[in-house]
Motif scaffolding. Structure first.
Motif, PDB file in Angstrom:
ATOM      1  N   ALA A  37       0.811  -1.221   0.000  1.00 45.67           N
ATOM      2  CA  ALA A  37       0.000   0.000   0.000  1.00 45.67           C
ATOM      3  C   ALA A  37       0.847   1.274   0.000  1.00 45.67           C
ATOM      4  O   ALA A  37       0.292   2.379  -0.082  1.00 45.67           O
ATOM      5  CB  ALA A  37      -0.931   0.004   1.206  1.00 45.67           C
ATOM      6  N   LEU A  38       2.164   1.158   0.084  1.00 41.01           N
ATOM      7  CA  LEU A  38       3.010   2.351   0.042  1.00 41.01           C
ATOM      8  C   LEU A  38       2.754   3.115  -1.259  1.00 41.01           C
ATOM      9  O   LEU A  38       2.710   2.517  -2.338  1.00 41.01           O
ATOM     10  CB  LEU A  38       4.483   1.972   0.148  1.00 41.01           C
ATOM     11  N   ASP A  39       2.614   4.397  -1.159  1.00 44.98           N
ATOM     12  CA  ASP A  39       2.264   5.252  -2.297  1.00 44.98           C
ATOM     13  C   ASP A  39       3.485   5.425  -3.201  1.00 44.98           C
ATOM     14  O   ASP A  39       4.468   6.061  -2.817  1.00 44.98           O
ATOM     15  CB  ASP A  39       1.790   6.601  -1.773  1.00 44.98           C
ATOM     16  N   ALA A  40       3.413   4.867  -4.387  1.00 51.18           N
ATOM     17  CA  ALA A  40       4.552   4.912  -5.311  1.00 51.18           C
ATOM     18  C   ALA A  40       4.880   6.342  -5.722  1.00 51.18           C
ATOM     19  O   ALA A  40       6.060   6.711  -5.857  1.00 51.18           O
ATOM     20  CB  ALA A  40       4.268   4.052  -6.540  1.00 51.18           C
ATOM     21  N   GLU A  41       3.870   7.172  -5.926  1.00 49.17           N
ATOM     22  CA  GLU A  41       4.117   8.552  -6.340  1.00 49.17           C
ATOM     23  C   GLU A  41       4.757   9.348  -5.205  1.00 49.17           C
ATOM     24  O   GLU A  41       5.700  10.113  -5.425  1.00 49.17           O
ATOM     25  CB  GLU A  41       2.807   9.215  -6.779  1.00 49.17           C
ATOM     26  N   LEU A  42       4.267   9.158  -3.991  1.00 47.18           N
ATOM     27  CA  LEU A  42       4.873   9.841  -2.849  1.00 47.18           C
ATOM     28  C   LEU A  42       6.306   9.354  -2.641  1.00 47.18           C
ATOM     29  O   LEU A  42       7.206  10.157  -2.358  1.00 47.18           O
ATOM     30  CB  LEU A  42       4.048   9.596  -1.586  1.00 47.18           C
ATOM     31  N   ALA A  43       6.528   8.055  -2.813  1.00 41.35           N
ATOM     32  CA  ALA A  43       7.888   7.524  -2.692  1.00 41.35           C
ATOM     33  C   ALA A  43       8.815   8.208  -3.686  1.00 41.35           C
ATOM     34  O   ALA A  43       9.953   8.558  -3.357  1.00 41.35           O
ATOM     35  CB  ALA A  43       7.881   6.012  -2.916  1.00 41.35           C
ATOM     36  N   VAL A  46       9.576  11.852  -2.484  1.00 43.25           N
ATOM     37  CA  VAL A  46      10.501  11.972  -1.343  1.00 43.25           C
ATOM     38  C   VAL A  46      11.778  11.168  -1.580  1.00 43.25           C
ATOM     39  O   VAL A  46      12.594  11.027  -0.684  1.00 43.25           O
ATOM     40  CB  VAL A  46       9.831  11.559  -0.014  1.00 43.25           C
ATOM     41  N   LYS A  47      11.924  10.671  -2.803  1.00 42.48           N
ATOM     42  CA  LYS A  47      13.150  10.002  -3.254  1.00 42.48           C
ATOM     43  C   LYS A  47      13.466   8.739  -2.446  1.00 42.48           C
ATOM     44  O   LYS A  47      14.622   8.454  -2.113  1.00 42.48           O
ATOM     45  CB  LYS A  47      14.335  10.971  -3.219  1.00 42.48           C
ATOM     46  N   ALA A  48      12.418   7.962  -2.153  1.00 41.24           N
ATOM     47  CA  ALA A  48      12.584   6.683  -1.453  1.00 41.24           C
ATOM     48  C   ALA A  48      12.781   5.583  -2.495  1.00 41.24           C
ATOM     49  O   ALA A  48      11.834   4.909  -2.912  1.00 41.24           O
ATOM     50  CB  ALA A  48      11.371   6.388  -0.579  1.00 41.24           C
ATOM     51  N   VAL A  49      14.014   5.386  -2.911  1.00 44.67           N
ATOM     52  CA  VAL A  49      14.295   4.471  -4.013  1.00 44.67           C
ATOM     53  C   VAL A  49      14.072   3.017  -3.627  1.00 44.67           C
ATOM     54  O   VAL A  49      13.961   2.141  -4.496  1.00 44.67           O
ATOM     55  CB  VAL A  49      15.735   4.651  -4.531  1.00 44.67           C
ATOM     56  N   GLY A  50      13.991   2.731  -2.328  1.00 43.87           N
ATOM     57  CA  GLY A  50      13.789   1.344  -1.902  1.00 43.87           C
ATOM     58  C   GLY A  50      12.384   0.822  -2.119  1.00 43.87           C
ATOM     59  O   GLY A  50      12.155  -0.387  -2.007  1.00 43.87           O
ATOM     60  N   ARG A  51      11.440   1.712  -2.438  1.00 41.90           N
ATOM     61  CA  ARG A  51      10.047   1.281  -2.576  1.00 41.90           C
ATOM     62  C   ARG A  51       9.882   0.095  -3.506  1.00 41.90           C
ATOM     63  O   ARG A  51       9.154  -0.863  -3.196  1.00 41.90           O
ATOM     64  CB  ARG A  51       9.222   2.484  -3.068  1.00 41.90           C
ATOM     65  N   VAL A  52      10.561   0.102  -4.642  1.00 41.01           N
ATOM     66  CA  VAL A  52      10.372  -0.988  -5.609  1.00 41.01           C
ATOM     67  C   VAL A  52      10.882  -2.314  -5.038  1.00 41.01           C
ATOM     68  O   VAL A  52      10.225  -3.359  -5.179  1.00 41.01           O
ATOM     69  CB  VAL A  52      11.058  -0.682  -6.957  1.00 41.01           C
ATOM     70  N   SER A  53      12.029  -2.311  -4.385  1.00 32.94           N
ATOM     71  CA  SER A  53      12.569  -3.543  -3.805  1.00 32.94           C
ATOM     72  C   SER A  53      11.655  -4.085  -2.722  1.00 32.94           C
ATOM     73  O   SER A  53      11.413  -5.293  -2.629  1.00 32.94           O
ATOM     74  CB  SER A  53      13.956  -3.291  -3.210  1.00 32.94           C
ATOM     75  N   TRP A  54      11.153  -3.176  -1.872  1.00 40.20           N
ATOM     76  CA  TRP A  54      10.281  -3.616  -0.787  1.00 40.20           C
ATOM     77  C   TRP A  54       8.992  -4.225  -1.329  1.00 40.20           C
ATOM     78  O   TRP A  54       8.498  -5.226  -0.783  1.00 40.20           O
ATOM     79  CB  TRP A  54       9.934  -2.434   0.120  1.00 40.20           C
ATOM     80  N   GLN A  55       8.458  -3.651  -2.401  1.00 40.58           N
ATOM     81  CA  GLN A  55       7.212  -4.193  -2.937  1.00 40.58           C
ATOM     82  C   GLN A  55       7.438  -5.497  -3.705  1.00 40.58           C
ATOM     83  O   GLN A  55       6.565  -6.365  -3.723  1.00 40.58           O
ATOM     84  CB  GLN A  55       6.499  -3.134  -3.780  1.00 40.58           C
TER      85      GLN A  55
END
Length: 236
Positions: free
Chosen positions: A186-192, A195-204
């Motif tokens: 559910a982490l917001d990909a656009e918000l990630a 805020v430059k959270a590059v780990g979002r893709v790996s975590w998902q």
């Protein structure tokens, strides 16, 4: 089926030769990362997949080489993904090179290793599907998910200050520490991205791999040195 996972950040500063005089500042982070990798080894997987954000996405075979040359004066650290002969034509992206360094520090020899670079804009649905495919690739699969949280936690952070970054990181840390695949998905990909959270893709990708695996999580590190969110978690 996924039997264990670890989440680690991927700043080159984890490598002491790159951090130079600032190396002691990240000793606790390095120790947490090595502890998380040790949990992967204890699970005795048949296969380890290292996932990280990459400008050149796609698979990287065991033996793929990377380097930290150019990250500092006199830095000439080279790494290789897993053991065995040199393989592959493409150099490891930064995230996988840091993972290779961590595996090298632990002397990883438990199972074959392969890398997967994931494009940062990849949408959540595709990340989850990629993870499901990884988990189905062997009877006992482990995943090492590399990636940083937001880079906007302070005025001096690489992405400057974004007031939304702290809340994003808090939610991500809680989800990663509790192995909550629903919350991670559910982490917001656009918000990630903002805020430059590059780990979002790996975590998902990890969330997709862990669906139905029933793993328990533990958060080993949660801090933002240099204004960047770094999380270490262990799932088993």
């Amino acid at each position: 089926m996924l039997v264990a996972a670890a989440v680690c950040p991927c700043p080159p500063l984890l490598v002491p030769e790159v951090a130079a005089g600032a190396a002691p500042e990240l000793d606790a982070l390095r120790a947490a990362c090595l502890d998380a990798v040790a949990v992967l080894a204890a699970a005795r997987p048949d296969r380890l997949v290292v996932v990280g954000p990459a400008a050149a996405p796609g698979p990287y075979p065991q033996g793929a080489a990377g380097s930290f040359r150019g990250f500092g004066v006199g830095v000439d650290v080279d790494v290789r993904l897993g053991q065995g002969e040199l393989a592959g034509e493409r150099p490891l992206p930064q995230s996988l090179a840091v993972a290779a360094w961590l595996l090298g520090r632990t002397g990883w020899s438990t199972a074959p290793v392969e890398g997967l670079g994931v494009a940062e804009p990849l949408d959540t649905a595709r990340c989850l599907e990629t993870g499901r495919e990884l988990a189905a690739g062997a009877e006992r699969v482990a995943v090492l998910a590399m990636g940083d949280g937001s880079a906007c936690r302070t005025l001096k952070a690489p992405g400057y200050l974004d007031e939304r970054a702290a809340a994003f990181d808090a939610g991500a840390a809680q989800a990663l520490g509790s192995a909550d695949t629903t919350a991670i998905a559910a982490l917001d990909a656009e918000l990630a991205r903002e805020v430059k959270a590059v780990g979002r893709v790996s975590w998902q990708v990890l969330a997709g791999a862990a669906e139905g695996a029933g793993l328990a999580g533990e958060l080993l590190y949660d801090d933002a040195p240099y204004g960047v969110g770094y999380f270490v978690a262990s799932w088993s």
